[in-house]
Design a protein around this motif. Structure first.
Motif, PDB file in Angstrom:
ATOM      1  N   ARG A 136      -9.581   2.973  -0.644  1.00 40.23           N
ATOM      2  CA  ARG A 136      -9.064   3.656  -1.819  1.00 40.23           C
ATOM      3  C   ARG A 136      -9.378   2.994  -3.154  1.00 40.23           C
ATOM      4  NH1 ARG A 136      -8.909   8.201   0.562  1.00 40.23           N
ATOM      5  NH2 ARG A 136      -6.897   9.227   0.896  1.00 40.23           N
ATOM      6  N   ARG A 165     -10.705   8.785  -3.927  1.00 40.07           N
ATOM      7  CA  ARG A 165      -9.264   8.637  -4.036  1.00 40.07           C
ATOM      8  C   ARG A 165      -8.578   9.778  -3.295  1.00 40.07           C
ATOM      9  NH1 ARG A 165      -7.030   5.050  -7.462  1.00 40.07           N
ATOM     10  NH2 ARG A 165      -8.414   3.952  -8.873  1.00 40.07           N
ATOM     11  N   VAL A 217      -2.769   7.902   2.912  1.00 40.34           N
ATOM     12  CA  VAL A 217      -2.476   6.465   2.910  1.00 40.34           C
ATOM     13  C   VAL A 217      -1.005   6.216   3.204  1.00 40.34           C
ATOM     14  CG1 VAL A 217      -2.335   4.406   1.457  1.00 40.34           C
ATOM     15  CG2 VAL A 217      -4.389   5.822   1.421  1.00 40.34           C
ATOM     16  N   VAL A 262      -7.116   0.327   4.047  1.00 38.86           N
ATOM     17  CA  VAL A 262      -6.664   1.171   2.936  1.00 38.86           C
ATOM     18  C   VAL A 262      -7.207   0.664   1.605  1.00 38.86           C
ATOM     19  CG1 VAL A 262      -4.621   1.812   1.599  1.00 38.86           C
ATOM     20  CG2 VAL A 262      -4.612   2.057   4.085  1.00 38.86           C
ATOM     21  N   CYS A 308       0.834  -1.214   0.000  1.00 39.10           N
ATOM     22  CA  CYS A 308       0.000   0.000   0.000  1.00 39.10           C
ATOM     23  C   CYS A 308       0.862   1.255   0.000  1.00 39.10           C
ATOM     24  CB  CYS A 308      -0.935  -0.006   1.211  1.00 39.10           C
ATOM     25  SG  CYS A 308      -2.258  -1.226   1.130  1.00 39.10           S
ATOM     26  N   ALA A 352       2.063   1.530  -3.575  1.00 37.91           N
ATOM     27  CA  ALA A 352       1.002   1.817  -4.548  1.00 37.91           C
ATOM     28  C   ALA A 352       0.441   3.222  -4.383  1.00 37.91           C
ATOM     29  CB  ALA A 352      -0.117   0.781  -4.415  1.00 37.91           C
ATOM     30  N   TRP A 353       0.337   3.702  -3.140  1.00 37.53           N
ATOM     31  CA  TRP A 353      -0.246   5.024  -2.882  1.00 37.53           C
ATOM     32  C   TRP A 353       0.788   5.978  -2.279  1.00 37.53           C
ATOM     33  CZ3 TRP A 353      -3.558   0.705  -1.862  1.00 37.53           C
ATOM     34  CH2 TRP A 353      -4.695   0.667  -2.667  1.00 37.53           C
ATOM     35  N   ARG A 354       2.021   5.882  -2.765  1.00 33.36           N
ATOM     36  CA  ARG A 354       3.102   6.687  -2.192  1.00 33.36           C
ATOM     37  C   ARG A 354       2.864   8.182  -2.359  1.00 33.36           C
ATOM     38  NH1 ARG A 354       4.648   3.976  -6.608  1.00 33.36           N
ATOM     39  NH2 ARG A 354       5.490   5.118  -8.411  1.00 33.36           N
ATOM     40  N   ARG A 355       2.054   8.581  -3.359  1.00 37.44           N
ATOM     41  CA  ARG A 355       1.770  10.008  -3.561  1.00 37.44           C
ATOM     42  C   ARG A 355       0.502  10.458  -2.835  1.00 37.44           C
ATOM     43  NH1 ARG A 355       3.865   8.307  -8.515  1.00 37.44           N
ATOM     44  NH2 ARG A 355       5.731   9.476  -9.171  1.00 37.44           N
ATOM     45  N   ASP A 356      -0.147   9.535  -2.170  1.00 36.11           N
ATOM     46  CA  ASP A 356      -1.335   9.848  -1.375  1.00 36.11           C
ATOM     47  C   ASP A 356      -0.872  10.117   0.055  1.00 36.11           C
ATOM     48  OD1 ASP A 356      -3.589   9.674   0.338  1.00 36.11           O
ATOM     49  OD2 ASP A 356      -4.645   8.419  -1.110  1.00 36.11           O
TER      50      ASP A 356
END
Length: 442
Positions: free
Chosen positions: A429, A442, A382, A425, A372, A375-379
């Motif tokens: 998401r 998102r 999360v 998560v 996670c 995958a969601w490093r720019r979120d």
């Protein structure tokens, strides 16, 4: 939401119902007795004891057990609700999954401060990075304060989480984001720190988070061999009390504190040996700092990997377990305690089938957190949540196994959060249909 919290709490208490009595631990008697007998234990702060006394109503340990299960359910409901997962059957399914696949129900059913570790970590992570409504904060703030105060390892763990959360926010979005995170997450750990200092200063005359922590550290260093090396050179000059007993020190963690009463009496017990232990700790670090760091790292890694659920649910002998305190304060429950599956040694076999999937599921949760995070490093929400939970797991391992003793219960107490967080998560998401009752944001 309240009905779901109650239902979830009832579901999470199933091991106690099966056992025929709330599960106990070796320290349960100490926790029962501190407030009722008006003393502060040298290995445990009085806050968890206060929680037990406030919820047993002088009648039964079933009250604290149900209170623990309800608190766990409340934090889970807040986490689900803030993610938009509000369908009743989705929440019920979450509780059933947690009850079957994680260590949470076994912790919620047991009278031990270790129950609150996962609660503290999840509550602080949500305060730092969650998208919370006002009522969420009204639930999380007092629960987080209680959870942090319950165990002396939780205060440094919580303070470390706050620093880590601020650093994560700074790396993600700069100073303003970091300050916003600190405003949300820092007040509760700081208040816990002040309360712990104040209680220990007034009650024991020692203003510290862990008043006798030097003893645990010295025992850890003796077991690692680093303190033994130091003492071999220092004893002729320093004349420590323990120098006359080096040949009697057994290998293995802090065992000398619990299983060698004659040795313990010879060096003066916790009050007399605390100052000497502090000198030994400082001397050992100065003598071999790299050896101390290496042992800390090795013990922390071993602790991180120790995930078994059933270590602490063995029968507890009548002379050194909680039975005398149960007999004194809850005499009407003594027969139920004696007849429980735990006291007959049956619960260890009962937990076996669950433990066989608890461990791989916990490792899958760690892998899920990493996935996670990638995958969601720019979120920022999360990524922050997953990174903070992972760092909390590392901090928990260092503070317990690294500085005290490697025990499965120290990892198991946090394992359920490592599973719950990535599942939360993914459900939060991923763009699933509204008909499933999942958030598509998102």
């Amino acid at each position: 939401m309240l009905p779901m919290m109650v239902l979830g709490g009832l579901v999470l208490g199933w091991p106690a119902y099966w056992n025929g009595y709330p599960l106990v631990f070796g320290d349960t008697g100490n926790y029962i007795g501190q407030i009722k007998l008006r003393f502060i234990g040298w290995t445990a702060p009085p806050f968890y004891s206060a929680f037990l006394s406030a919820t047993d109503f002088g009648l039964s340990l079933w009250g604290p057990m149900l209170a623990q299960a309800l608190l766990a359910a409340a934090v889970v409901v807040v986490a689900l609700d803030q993610a938009g997962l509000r369908r009743w059957w989705g929440m019920l399914g979450t509780f059933l999954a947690l009850a079957a696949c994680t260590s949470l129900p076994w912790l919620a059913s047991q009278m031990t401060a270790d129950f609150f570790t996962g609660i503290a970590v999840l509550a602080l992570a949500l305060l730092a990075f969650g998208t919370l409504a006002p009522w969420h904060r009204w639930v999380l703030l007092p629960v987080a304060l209680l959870a942090i105060l319950a165990h002396q390892s939780h205060v440094p763990l919580a303070l470390g989480m706050v620093v880590a959360a601020g650093a994560i926010g700074w790396a993600q979005s700069g100073r303003r984001a970091a300050l916003a995170i600190l405003r949300r997450a820092a007040p509760v750990p700081l208040l816990a720190l002040l309360l712990a200092f104040a209680v220990n200063a007034v009650g024991l005359g020692i203003p510290a988070i862990s008043p006798y922590g030097n003893i645990i550290l010295a025992a850890r260093m003796l077991a690692d061999g680093t303190a033994m090396d130091y003492l071999d050179k220092a004893c002729p000059a320093e004349h420590y009390r323990v120098c006359d007993h080096l040949a009697e020190l057994p290998p293995g963690g802090t065992i000398l504190l619990w299983d060698r009463p004659a040795l313990w009496d010879a060096i003066g017990g916790h009050r007399a040996w605390n100052a000497e232990a502090g000198h030994i700790v400082h001397g050992t670090i100065a003598h071999d700092p790299l050896g101390v760091l290496g042992a800390l790292a090795t013990n922390g890694v071993e602790q991180f990997a120790a995930l078994r659920t059933g270590e602490s649910i063995k029968p507890w002998a009548k002379e050194d377990g909680p039975r005398p305190l149960i007999a004194r304060f809850f005499p009407g429950e003594l027969d139920a305690f004696d007849r429980s599956r735990q006291q007959h040694g049956l619960l260890l076999a009962d937990v076996g089938p669950f433990e066989r999937w608890h461990v791989p599921i916990a490792w899958a949760g760690i892998a899920g957190l990493l996935a996670c995070l990638l995958a969601w490093r720019r979120d920022p929400v999360v990524a922050g949540l997953c990174a903070l939970v992972l760092l909390a797991a590392v901090g928990n391992a260092v503070l317990t196994g690294g500085l005290s003793e490697v025990q499965n219960r120290y990892a198991a107490r946090l394992a359920w959060v490592l599973v719950f967080t990535p599942c939360l998560v993914v459900a939060w998401r991923l763009p699933l249909r509204d008909g499933l009752g999942l958030a598509a944001a998102r």
